[in-house]
Design an enzyme around this catalytic site. Structure first.
Site, PDB file in Angstrom:
ATOM      1  N   GLY A 263     -48.579  -1.465  75.367  1.00  0.00           N
ATOM      2  CA  GLY A 263     -49.961  -1.762  75.787  1.00  0.00           C
ATOM      3  C   GLY A 263     -50.272  -2.397  77.059  1.00  0.00           C
ATOM      4  O   GLY A 263     -51.309  -2.226  77.389  1.00  0.00           O
ATOM      5  N   ASP A 264     -49.489  -2.999  77.466  1.00  0.00           N
ATOM      6  CA  ASP A 264     -49.712  -3.565  78.896  1.00  0.00           C
ATOM      7  C   ASP A 264     -49.734  -2.575  79.742  1.00  0.00           C
ATOM      8  O   ASP A 264     -50.307  -2.642  80.884  1.00  0.00           O
ATOM      9  CB  ASP A 264     -48.755  -4.684  79.034  1.00  0.00           C
ATOM     10  CG  ASP A 264     -48.565  -5.673  78.033  1.00  0.00           C
ATOM     11  OD1 ASP A 264     -49.487  -6.751  78.196  1.00  0.00           O
ATOM     12  OD2 ASP A 264     -47.622  -6.002  77.232  1.00  0.00           O
ATOM     13  N   ARG A 265     -48.515  -1.704  79.666  1.00  0.00           N
ATOM     14  CA  ARG A 265     -48.690  -0.654  80.683  1.00  0.00           C
ATOM     15  C   ARG A 265     -49.892   0.357  80.559  1.00  0.00           C
ATOM     16  O   ARG A 265     -50.131   0.694  81.676  1.00  0.00           O
ATOM     17  CB  ARG A 265     -47.461   0.437  80.190  1.00  0.00           C
ATOM     18  CG  ARG A 265     -47.267   1.447  81.266  1.00  0.00           C
ATOM     19  CD  ARG A 265     -46.745   0.860  82.597  1.00  0.00           C
ATOM     20  NE  ARG A 265     -46.810   1.687  83.682  1.00  0.00           N
ATOM     21  CZ  ARG A 265     -47.531   1.784  84.504  1.00  0.00           C
ATOM     22  NH1 ARG A 265     -48.829   0.944  84.588  1.00  0.00           N
ATOM     23  NH2 ARG A 265     -47.340   2.611  85.631  1.00  0.00           N
TER      24      ARG A 265
END
Length: 466
Positions: A263-265
């Site tokens: 999700g961060d990526r």
């Protein structure tokens, strides 16, 4: 381009090793820890990803992380893990959250959380507010620790959202996004919870995501809601488009044991693309691909290591990795090659037959320049990206390796397949790569083909009908 990440940071600790026995005290595995690794988590992980993107782009991208930090030992470790990133910080007023994951081989065993309880809304400094005011793109990485709920910061974020892209990655324990942001990116479960939407059945994911996105866009007053759906990709709902169909961006098929950090990526790639001026649809496509690449390389466990070999055709499947992992599992690597300018029945038969000879099939594909040298200036009819995408969509093809030489020897030397397959009647002297295969114990074989099927005849037929 000046990118500012705003959000809560935490310290991630990975303890990894092997588990080959049970504890005599209780029926639980004993993990012999072989490595201990610390890294920045939360908004810190997002910032680290963007820093790597900025270094790769070499296009004048600068990065700042606006966050709050404690004064404990974990915060000192966090600062060390964030070295090289400009930090604009204030006091957190709470212990540094630490999440410790224990892994045995490729499997998570347990996670310990310290200092992760409810935290007070921290104050912000004037320097923090000024950093957000001066951004060209903002990514709010909310991890539920209170920073995104600060009233002064929210006023600035809402004002900034009126003139630059703001991406908001929400958290179930955090506040609602400020109105007017370019995109809010809840995952599926977060979207259902925030909207009160229910999922009718296990197969009803897309409908439930579309309903949740439409409801959240109205509630949050954002320009778009992008619901991330894991292996299914991401669903986009634009502001004011309730009468139109939602847009689904599918994800490439990959094998990943640990989705941590995906999700961060996704959000970091989305913010970078929007800051570069791309449309939301194009930015989401890029973000889905980057998240798949991230997981395909091993996810957070591989972060900071030397990158895997260059992706040669799609966003998530690396031909060299497929060959290596097949060999390591004791399987047989099969390869075939060609221009594949217009896929036809002869190609399908060759590829299907080749795949049945082993445990993976890698197609060595001539690049556009290579095809032009071999076939003439009017070829290829289809570019290498399209040809690679069509091939990789076939169930029998595991990966595509694009090569620029006139012959595939260098590609084969890199892949080292066990079997090299050609369609047609060839002799060993007509296929010089046969000797190369034998040098590492490989074998070249031919499979039946359809003489009446060829790209040249199809191209001629298409020319006749205009």
């Amino acid at each position: 381009m000046r990118i500012v990440v705003v959000g809560d940071v935490l310290l991630d600790v990975d303890l990894s090793g092997e588990a080959g026995r049970l504890s005599p005290d209780a029926p639980v595995p004993v993990v012999d820890v072989a490595a201990v690794r610390r890294r920045a988590g939360g908004a810190g992980l997002t910032a680290r990803m963007l820093q790597q993107d900025a270094q790769d782009n070499r296009s004048g991208v600068s990065l700042e992380l606006v966050t709050v930090l404690s004064d404990d030992d974990a915060a000192s470790a966090l600062r060390a893990e964030l070295a090289g990133i400009r930090l604009v910080t204030g006091p957190s007023g709470a212990p540094t959250p630490v999440k410790t994951r224990v892994r045995a081989g490729n499997h998570a065993v347990v996670r310990f959380d310290e200092g992760c309880g409810a935290a007070p809304v921290p104050s912000v400094t004037e320097e923090m507010l000024q950093a957000v005011e001066g951004a060209d793109v903002v990514l709010v990485s909310d991890y539920g620790r209170g920073l995104a709920a600060n009233g002064q910061l929210r006023e600035v974020l809402e004002r900034v959202a009126g003139r630059v892209p703001v991406v908001w990655d929400p958290h179930p324990s955090g506040p609602e996004p400020v109105p007017g942001v370019a995109a809010v990116t809840p995952n599926f479960s977060e979207a259902l919870k925030a909207s009160g939407t229910t999922q009718g059945s296990a197969s009803d994911v897309i409908r439930a995501a579309a309903d949740a996105a439409a409801a959240l866009e109205r509630t949050w007053k954002s320009k778009a809601v992008v619901v991330t759906l894991g292996e299914r990709g991401a669903l986009i709902h634009h502001q004011g488009t309730s009468a139109e169909l939602p847009h689904l961006v599918p994800a490439p098929a990959i094998g990943a044991n640990d989705p941590c950090g995906a999700g961060d990526r996704f959000c970091s790639a989305l913010a970078l693309a929007l800051g570069g001026g791309t449309t939301l649809g194009e930015a989401v496509e890029t973000a889905v691909q980057r998240a798949a690449e991230f997981l395909g390389r091993g996810g957070v466990s591989a972060l900071g290591e030397d990158p895997e070999p260059t992706q040669l055709h799609g966003p998530a499947v690396d031909a060299l990795r497929v060959a290596r992992e097949t060999r390591e599992a004791g399987g047989t690597v099969v390869a075939t090659g060609g221009c594949f300018d217009l896929l036809h029945a002869g190609h399908a038969r060759t590829l299907s037959a080749a795949r049945r000879l082993g445990d993976c099939l890698i197609v060595c594909l001539n690049s556009d320049e290579s095809v032009r040298r071999l076939k003439g200036p009017q070829r290829p009819i289809m570019g290498e990206d399209d040809r690679a995408e069509l091939l990789s969509a076939l169930e029998c093809v595991d990966a595509v390796f694009v090569f620029g030489e006139d012959t595939p020897e260098e590609a084969l030397a890199a892949l080292r397949p066990d079997i090299w397959v050609k369609g047609g009647d060839y002799s060993a002297t007509e296929l010089p790569e046969s000797a190369l295969l034998r040098s590492w114990g490989g074998q070249t074989v031919t499979v039946p083909y359809i003489p009446a099927r060829s790209t040249s005849s199809l191209a001629a037929a298409l020319a006749e009908v205009g």
